[in-house]
Design an enzyme around this catalytic site. Structure first.
Site, PDB file in Angstrom:
ATOM      1  N   HIS A 168      45.357  59.465  37.270  1.00  0.00           N
ATOM      2  CA  HIS A 168      44.608  58.695  36.269  1.00  0.00           C
ATOM      3  C   HIS A 168      44.403  57.263  36.757  1.00  0.00           C
ATOM      4  O   HIS A 168      43.289  56.732  36.719  1.00  0.00           O
ATOM      5  CB  HIS A 168      45.367  58.722  34.939  1.00  0.00           C
ATOM      6  CG  HIS A 168      44.870  57.744  33.922  1.00  0.00           C
ATOM      7  ND1 HIS A 168      43.651  57.867  33.301  1.00  0.00           N
ATOM      8  CD2 HIS A 168      45.426  56.612  33.418  1.00  0.00           C
ATOM      9  CE1 HIS A 168      43.477  56.861  32.456  1.00  0.00           C
ATOM     10  NE2 HIS A 168      44.540  56.071  32.509  1.00  0.00           N
ATOM     11  N   ASP A 209      16.381  43.401  49.405  1.00  0.00           N
ATOM     12  CA  ASP A 209      17.404  44.448  49.454  1.00  0.00           C
ATOM     13  C   ASP A 209      18.706  43.787  49.876  1.00  0.00           C
ATOM     14  O   ASP A 209      18.783  42.566  49.968  1.00  0.00           O
ATOM     15  CB  ASP A 209      17.017  45.564  50.443  1.00  0.00           C
ATOM     16  CG  ASP A 209      17.703  46.891  50.099  1.00  0.00           C
ATOM     17  OD1 ASP A 209      18.938  46.900  49.976  1.00  0.00           O
ATOM     18  OD2 ASP A 209      17.006  47.908  49.948  1.00  0.00           O
ATOM     19  N   TRP A 228      50.707  54.878  40.852  1.00  0.00           N
ATOM     20  CA  TRP A 228      49.703  54.300  41.760  1.00  0.00           C
ATOM     21  C   TRP A 228      50.317  53.229  42.652  1.00  0.00           C
ATOM     22  O   TRP A 228      49.719  52.791  43.629  1.00  0.00           O
ATOM     23  CB  TRP A 228      48.495  53.771  40.990  1.00  0.00           C
ATOM     24  CG  TRP A 228      48.620  52.364  40.460  1.00  0.00           C
ATOM     25  CD1 TRP A 228      49.453  51.950  39.476  1.00  0.00           C
ATOM     26  CD2 TRP A 228      47.884  51.210  40.890  1.00  0.00           C
ATOM     27  NE1 TRP A 228      49.290  50.609  39.258  1.00  0.00           N
ATOM     28  CE2 TRP A 228      48.331  50.129  40.097  1.00  0.00           C
ATOM     29  CE3 TRP A 228      46.883  50.976  41.845  1.00  0.00           C
ATOM     30  CZ2 TRP A 228      47.820  48.836  40.246  1.00  0.00           C
ATOM     31  CZ3 TRP A 228      46.380  49.681  41.982  1.00  0.00           C
ATOM     32  CH2 TRP A 228      46.845  48.639  41.194  1.00  0.00           C
ATOM     33  N   SER A 273      35.560  51.385  52.650  1.00  0.00           N
ATOM     34  CA  SER A 273      34.315  51.330  51.883  1.00  0.00           C
ATOM     35  C   SER A 273      34.178  49.992  51.166  1.00  0.00           C
ATOM     36  O   SER A 273      33.126  49.354  51.199  1.00  0.00           O
ATOM     37  CB  SER A 273      34.299  52.482  50.875  1.00  0.00           C
ATOM     38  OG  SER A 273      33.490  52.178  49.777  1.00  0.00           O
ATOM     39  N   SER A 274      35.290  49.553  50.546  1.00  0.00           N
ATOM     40  CA  SER A 274      35.238  48.291  49.801  1.00  0.00           C
ATOM     41  C   SER A 274      35.021  47.101  50.720  1.00  0.00           C
ATOM     42  O   SER A 274      34.290  46.164  50.378  1.00  0.00           O
ATOM     43  CB  SER A 274      36.535  48.080  49.026  1.00  0.00           C
ATOM     44  OG  SER A 274      36.664  49.047  48.027  1.00  0.00           O
ATOM     45  N   HIS A 283      47.718  42.540  42.784  1.00  0.00           N
ATOM     46  CA  HIS A 283      47.327  41.583  41.755  1.00  0.00           C
ATOM     47  C   HIS A 283      45.878  41.131  41.887  1.00  0.00           C
ATOM     48  O   HIS A 283      45.141  41.185  40.910  1.00  0.00           O
ATOM     49  CB  HIS A 283      48.276  40.401  41.610  1.00  0.00           C
ATOM     50  CG  HIS A 283      48.012  39.736  40.304  1.00  0.00           C
ATOM     51  ND1 HIS A 283      48.434  40.273  39.111  1.00  0.00           N
ATOM     52  CD2 HIS A 283      47.248  38.682  39.989  1.00  0.00           C
ATOM     53  CE1 HIS A 283      47.952  39.552  38.120  1.00  0.00           C
ATOM     54  NE2 HIS A 283      47.241  38.576  38.629  1.00  0.00           N
ATOM     55  N   GLU A 314      43.681  42.877  43.024  1.00  0.00           N
ATOM     56  CA  GLU A 314      42.934  44.076  42.637  1.00  0.00           C
ATOM     57  C   GLU A 314      42.590  44.070  41.146  1.00  0.00           C
ATOM     58  O   GLU A 314      41.492  44.462  40.753  1.00  0.00           O
ATOM     59  CB  GLU A 314      43.738  45.323  43.006  1.00  0.00           C
ATOM     60  CG  GLU A 314      43.150  46.644  42.512  1.00  0.00           C
ATOM     61  CD  GLU A 314      41.830  47.000  43.161  1.00  0.00           C
ATOM     62  OE1 GLU A 314      41.613  46.597  44.316  1.00  0.00           O
ATOM     63  OE2 GLU A 314      41.014  47.669  42.510  1.00  0.00           O
ATOM     64  N   TYR A 318      42.029  41.561  39.359  1.00  0.00           N
ATOM     65  CA  TYR A 318      40.902  40.629  39.167  1.00  0.00           C
ATOM     66  C   TYR A 318      39.618  41.194  39.743  1.00  0.00           C
ATOM     67  O   TYR A 318      38.523  40.929  39.238  1.00  0.00           O
ATOM     68  CB  TYR A 318      41.232  39.261  39.771  1.00  0.00           C
ATOM     69  CG  TYR A 318      42.357  38.584  39.048  1.00  0.00           C
ATOM     70  CD1 TYR A 318      42.372  38.548  37.661  1.00  0.00           C
ATOM     71  CD2 TYR A 318      43.419  38.005  39.717  1.00  0.00           C
ATOM     72  CE1 TYR A 318      43.412  37.966  36.976  1.00  0.00           C
ATOM     73  CE2 TYR A 318      44.469  37.419  39.038  1.00  0.00           C
ATOM     74  CZ  TYR A 318      44.458  37.407  37.664  1.00  0.00           C
ATOM     75  OH  TYR A 318      45.493  36.831  36.982  1.00  0.00           O
ATOM     76  N   SER A 329      28.863  37.349  30.673  1.00  0.00           N
ATOM     77  CA  SER A 329      28.135  36.073  30.640  1.00  0.00           C
ATOM     78  C   SER A 329      26.632  36.298  30.521  1.00  0.00           C
ATOM     79  O   SER A 329      25.961  35.624  29.736  1.00  0.00           O
ATOM     80  CB  SER A 329      28.434  35.264  31.909  1.00  0.00           C
ATOM     81  OG  SER A 329      29.786  34.899  31.949  1.00  0.00           O
ATOM     82  N   HIS A 343      55.094  38.553  40.007  1.00  0.00           N
ATOM     83  CA  HIS A 343      55.379  38.738  38.576  1.00  0.00           C
ATOM     84  C   HIS A 343      55.373  40.220  38.194  1.00  0.00           C
ATOM     85  O   HIS A 343      55.728  40.568  37.076  1.00  0.00           O
ATOM     86  CB  HIS A 343      54.442  37.908  37.684  1.00  0.00           C
ATOM     87  CG  HIS A 343      53.011  38.321  37.694  1.00  0.00           C
ATOM     88  ND1 HIS A 343      51.974  37.437  37.686  1.00  0.00           N
ATOM     89  CD2 HIS A 343      52.429  39.529  37.718  1.00  0.00           C
ATOM     90  CE1 HIS A 343      50.827  38.080  37.694  1.00  0.00           C
ATOM     91  NE2 HIS A 343      51.080  39.356  37.701  1.00  0.00           N
ATOM     92  N   HIS A 344      54.964  41.083  39.124  1.00  0.00           N
ATOM     93  CA  HIS A 344      55.119  42.524  38.900  1.00  0.00           C
ATOM     94  C   HIS A 344      56.513  42.994  39.297  1.00  0.00           C
ATOM     95  O   HIS A 344      56.826  44.170  39.166  1.00  0.00           O
ATOM     96  CB  HIS A 344      54.075  43.300  39.716  1.00  0.00           C
ATOM     97  CG  HIS A 344      52.667  42.964  39.346  1.00  0.00           C
ATOM     98  ND1 HIS A 344      51.972  43.640  38.375  1.00  0.00           N
ATOM     99  CD2 HIS A 344      51.820  42.007  39.805  1.00  0.00           C
ATOM    100  CE1 HIS A 344      50.761  43.118  38.250  1.00  0.00           C
ATOM    101  NE2 HIS A 344      50.636  42.126  39.106  1.00  0.00           N
ATOM    102  N   THR A 356      41.128  31.225  32.378  1.00  0.00           N
ATOM    103  CA  THR A 356      40.685  32.309  31.488  1.00  0.00           C
ATOM    104  C   THR A 356      40.330  31.741  30.125  1.00  0.00           C
ATOM    105  O   THR A 356      39.367  32.189  29.502  1.00  0.00           O
ATOM    106  CB  THR A 356      41.761  33.402  31.317  1.00  0.00           C
ATOM    107  OG1 THR A 356      42.999  32.924  31.826  1.00  0.00           O
ATOM    108  CG2 THR A 356      41.423  34.647  32.041  1.00  0.00           C
ATOM    109  N   LYS A 401      36.942  30.354  30.184  1.00  0.00           N
ATOM    110  CA  LYS A 401      35.891  31.367  30.092  1.00  0.00           C
ATOM    111  C   LYS A 401      35.666  31.812  28.647  1.00  0.00           C
ATOM    112  O   LYS A 401      34.532  31.880  28.172  1.00  0.00           O
ATOM    113  CB  LYS A 401      36.231  32.583  30.972  1.00  0.00           C
ATOM    114  CG  LYS A 401      36.275  32.232  32.452  1.00  0.00           C
ATOM    115  CD  LYS A 401      35.963  33.420  33.342  1.00  0.00           C
ATOM    116  CE  LYS A 401      34.512  33.807  33.309  1.00  0.00           C
ATOM    117  NZ  LYS A 401      33.651  32.903  34.055  1.00  0.00           N
ATOM    118  N   ARG A 438      57.705  53.436  30.420  1.00  0.00           N
ATOM    119  CA  ARG A 438      56.454  54.056  30.880  1.00  0.00           C
ATOM    120  C   ARG A 438      56.736  55.328  31.658  1.00  0.00           C
ATOM    121  O   ARG A 438      57.858  55.576  32.071  1.00  0.00           O
ATOM    122  CB  ARG A 438      55.740  53.145  31.884  1.00  0.00           C
ATOM    123  CG  ARG A 438      55.359  51.835  31.415  1.00  0.00           C
ATOM    124  CD  ARG A 438      55.012  50.950  32.609  1.00  0.00           C
ATOM    125  NE  ARG A 438      53.817  51.426  33.306  1.00  0.00           N
ATOM    126  CZ  ARG A 438      53.280  50.802  34.358  1.00  0.00           C
ATOM    127  NH1 ARG A 438      53.827  49.713  34.831  1.00  0.00           N
ATOM    128  NH2 ARG A 438      52.194  51.259  34.941  1.00  0.00           N
TER     129      ARG A 438
END
Lengths: 297, 537
Positions: B79, B109, B144, B174-175, B258, B260, B262, B273, B307-308, B333, B336, B455
């Site tokens: 998932h 293009d 994950w 790819s990314s 982390h 990721e 964002y 926006s 922080h993880h 944040t 924003k 979890r």
């Protein structure tokens, strides 16, 4: 959109309400209750301080959410196309932008200072009166009492079909870890295989057991009673089935238990040599590379 | 090679390949964008079904449907991988990014059209590898985060984890290719007058995201390679027995992980926006602040990873640093959120489906944001780490917020992409159903986490039954909403009315609204000249 904000306001009010009723009721003891929405009751100074700190940040959280929602609700009512057919062309307001950068910064300082105090308090190793060692295994805990002779035993979850009256399902174990109340206890953590995490919510305890490392924490249990927790780091297929059960008893009772335990658990291994080897299992592995050998085979 | 032929082909833009060649060999940013969106929809069906299976099992205490617990862990893992790498990223970065970055900056293009093609097809290959991983020898039940030792050969023998690692490697390649393509396109191919500080915020968001990918993915790739050699070639980077350290993996993983999150949400900022500005009929408030808030979030996102890892046994001083650094992120944040509200302030706001999704996004993002501020405190993690509170937090702030942004972008741009109008009434029902569903699904998980439910467990103590049932009911409401979304797609393509080049009126000021709907195969063949923030006005 207005409905949306009402909806969320309701939820927030609900959670606030719950917090107030829950804090008023008596100590329920070491595990969660049906429909619980708040922390389990604190039974250690660390958990008390966690809840105290959370009371502060909860106010900050709720104020921000309510403020933003009210603002959004107002904007939606006041500036929808019907109410305000002519859009303004304002795109800047320097003072406003400075304010909404500076004010959150100040709020963060208010949060950060007590946060640091809590961090160091929970981390601090107080003068400890005894030590126990917790070893994570797939999928049970091994507890050792190095200060009390050679007590060492494994603690497995009791399967549903074997539960006795009054034992909570999926939290009860065959051998709970017995600890004296009102005692500063040093906790050492390591693992014999993968990373586990030994957690007891009502005592504010949560630390990984990592192979090859010894992590340290401490606890002071305020009241006698049963305290439950679960493994809190994914450790394989039976991750959800290795609960923690602490039985906190008065010091006297603890001494009596120690004598009994010495007799009971000395039967587990045949000689004291093997016992020592068991005790040192994970570190031994690290030193001699048993793990690697197993893999090569 | 004959020069003449090249010239002839270059001038012959009306002819374009058809049939399977159009898609397999595609070098057209719009076709490739469409393929990304289709891939994302397919992966969403898979990843969504997995979450359905999880919620079904968690609906009641004790094991009902799943007896093979490894299967449960594989569902949890699959998932996450599907939703992160194959749903949200392809939809926003690959899909909307490919479609609208060239249109918005006035480029014909992408800078490297063939690289664009390989970037997409690598992702398709990665998806197949990931599915293989789930179906060989028990699958990868590592989460994950793939923490060793659980993910090493002792505890996950068999090729499942290797397939997963290779899948991430290929998806990462790819990314990186996509990121390079976007950076070069945005920095070099803006139309005359489209200065950096006139770019639409969606383009800014893709530029920031591309830099995050370019810097974060190689670290993941390094870690994955080390794990792969640990598993197969006897190295011991993460194995204590050989002098390695399992915590090293966590540092490498979260140094990628982390940024990721964002990468997932920043393109959403961009979409929101554009949508809010369009339907408030006002330019974005505090444009520079908005753009540089994203840059700031991206930069700080690289120095908060631990922080993880508050409960792995890090030194208290290190944790104190990570608490401070993480809290700082609340400031940009906040800028924003306030700027979006200020954009709406004084506007003449219309509420078609995309705007409703945008308002829903703000709500979810604020709720997830404040729980993020709370979770940033290491002391609180003694209570919350690895509980459902964390699950609720990141689904609010990142997962569901990102999905709302995708729905918002979909309804906003589907007219431009397909030339057809989506059914407005159904789309609004879709919003309310989905919004209610995800809140019923995730809000009670805060309570479960407060009460201490961990979890990634298939069974739980009976006291957690109540809120789990509510949560599962929410999941099925959200599931029905998603089915409705697929029905809306079908309805749009089967009977949607034609739309004009600018279907949203005076608020839609970016360049994509100057070309026909659907956007022709080739656009901006003559470069548009712009001299303001609102080139299409």
């Amino acid at each position: 959109m207005f409905k949306n904000s009402i909806n969320s306001l309701f939820l927030i009010a609900l959670s606030g309400f719950c917090s107030s009723i829950i804090s008023e009721r008596a100590f329920a003891g070491g595990r969660s209750e049906p429909w619980q929405m708040w922390f389990q009751d604190a039974a250690s100074p660390v958990m008390e301080k966690i809840i105290e700190f959370h009371n502060l940040i909860f106010v900050v959280e709720i104020s921000i959410v309510v403020f933003v929602l009210c603002l959004m609700g107002y904007i939606i009512l006041r500036f929808n196309a019907k109410a305000n057919p002519e859009p303004s062309k304002t795109t800047h307001h320097t003072l406003l932008e400075v304010v909404w950068t500076a004010v959150p910064l100040l709020v963060l300082v208010v949060v950060a200072l007590p946060s640091m105090k809590l961090l160091y308090y929970a981390d601090k190793v107080v003068e400890s009166e005894m030590t126990i060692k917790v070893t994570g295994n797939q999928w049970y805990w091994t507890y050792a009492y190095p200060d009390h002779g050679e007590i060492q035993f494994d603690s497995y979850m009791i399967e549903d079909k074997d539960l006795k009256e009054g034992q909570p399902r999926s939290l009860s174990v065959d051998n709970p870890v017995v600890l004296p109340s009102r005692t500063n206890i040093r906790l050492l953590f390591t693992s014999a295989d993968v990373i586990h995490n030994w957690a007891v919510p009502s005592l504010g305890l949560k630390l990984d057991t990592v192979p090859g490392r010894i992590n340290e924490s401490w606890v002071h249990i305020n009241k006698e009673g049963d305290y439950y927790g679960m493994c809190s780091e994914l450790c394989g297929v039976r991750h959800g089935f290795m609960p923690v059960h602490i039985k906190a008893v008065p010091k006297k009772e603890f001494s009596a238990w120690v004598e009994k335990a010495k007799a009971q658990f000395s039967n587990i291994s045949s000689g004291s040599e093997t016992k020592v080897a068991n005790l040192e299992k994970p570190f031994d592995k690290a030193a001699t590379g048993i793990l690697k050998d197993r893999k090569r085979k | 090679m004959r020069v003449g032929q090249g010239v002839a082909m270059g001038n012959n833009h009306e002819v374009h390949p058809s049939g399977w060649r159009r898609w397999l060999y595609s070098t057209n940013h719009k076709d490739i964008g469409t393929m990304y969106i289709v891939l994302s929809l397919i992966a969403a069906i898979l990843g969504g079904s997995m979450s359905g299976i999880i919620r079904l099992e968690l609906m009641f205490p004790e094991l009902q449907f799943i007896q093979d617990l490894q299967f449960y862990n594989v569902m949890v893992t699959g998932h996450a991988f599907l939703m992160v790498f194959f749903v949200v990223m392809p939809a926003m970065f690959g899909g909307f990014g490919n479609w609208f970055v060239p249109l918005m900056i006035g480029a014909p293009d992408m800078a490297f059209p063939r690289m664009n093609n390989i970037s997409f097809w690598l992702l398709a290959a990665a998806l197949i590898l990931l599915l293989l991983s789930a179906f060989v020898q028990g699958g990868a039940g590592t989460g994950w985060t793939v923490y060793p030792p659980l993910s090493n050969a002792d505890y996950h023998p068999g090729p499942a984890v290797d397939f997963g690692i290779l899948s991430l490697h290929v998806a990462g390649a790819s990314s990186i290719l996509g990121a390079i393509n976007f950076i070069v396109t945005i920095l070099n191919m803006r139309a005359p007058g489209m200065t950096i500080h006139r770019m639409p915020l969606f383009v800014w968001s893709i530029l920031v995201t591309a830099f995050l990918l370019l810097l974060a993915i190689p670290v993941l790739a390094g870690g994955l390679t080390m794990l792969l050699t640990d598993r197969n070639f006897g190295t011991t980077f993460f194995e204590v027995a050989g002098g390695g350290d399992p915590i090293l993996w966590q540092h490498l993983f979260w140094f990628f992980g982390h940024p990721e999150v964002y990468i997932i949400i920043i393109p959403g900022f961009g979409i929101i926006s554009q949508v809010i500005s369009t339907f408030s009929k006002k330019p974005v408030f505090g444009y520079l602040g908005m753009a540089y808030a994203m840059v700031f979030i991206g930069v700080v996102g690289f120095v908060v990873w631990a922080h993880h890892m508050y409960t792995v046994g890090l030194d208290a001083d290190s944790r104190a640093y990570f608490v401070g650094a993480t809290l700082i992120i609340a400031v940009p944040t906040g800028v924003k959120i306030f700027s979006w509200l200020a954009t709406m302030w004084g506007g003449s706001i219309e509420f078609p489906a995309p705007m409703m999704f945008a308002c829903g996004f703000i709500f979810l993002f604020v709720v997830g944001g404040v729980t993020g501020v709370a979770l940033a405190n290491s002391g609180m993690d003694l209570a919350w780490h690895d509980t459902y509170f964390v699950v609720a937090h990141f689904h609010y702030v990142m997962a569901i917020a990102a999905v709302l942004a995708i729905f918002s972008g979909y309804y906003y741009w589907i007219g431009k992409m397909s030339g057809r109008q989506y059914p407005e009434k159904l789309a609004k029902i879709h919003f309310w159903l989905f919004f209610a569903g995800v809140n019923i699904l995730f809000f009670p998980q805060h309570f479960l986490g407060m009460a201490g439910m961990p979890r990634r467990i298939p069974d739980y103590p009976d006291s957690y039954a109540g809120w789990n049932l509510v949560s599962s009911v929410g999941a099925f409401v959200a599931g029905i909403a998603t089915l409705l979304f697929f029905f809306i797609i079908w309805k749009t393509f089967s009977s949607g009315g034609k739309v004009q080049s600018n279907q949203w009126g005076p608020g839609a000021t970016t360049l994509e609204w100057t070309v026909d709907s659907p956007a022709p195969f080739h656009t901006h063949e003559e470069l548009p000249v712009t001299n303001s923030h609102m080139p299409a006005e």
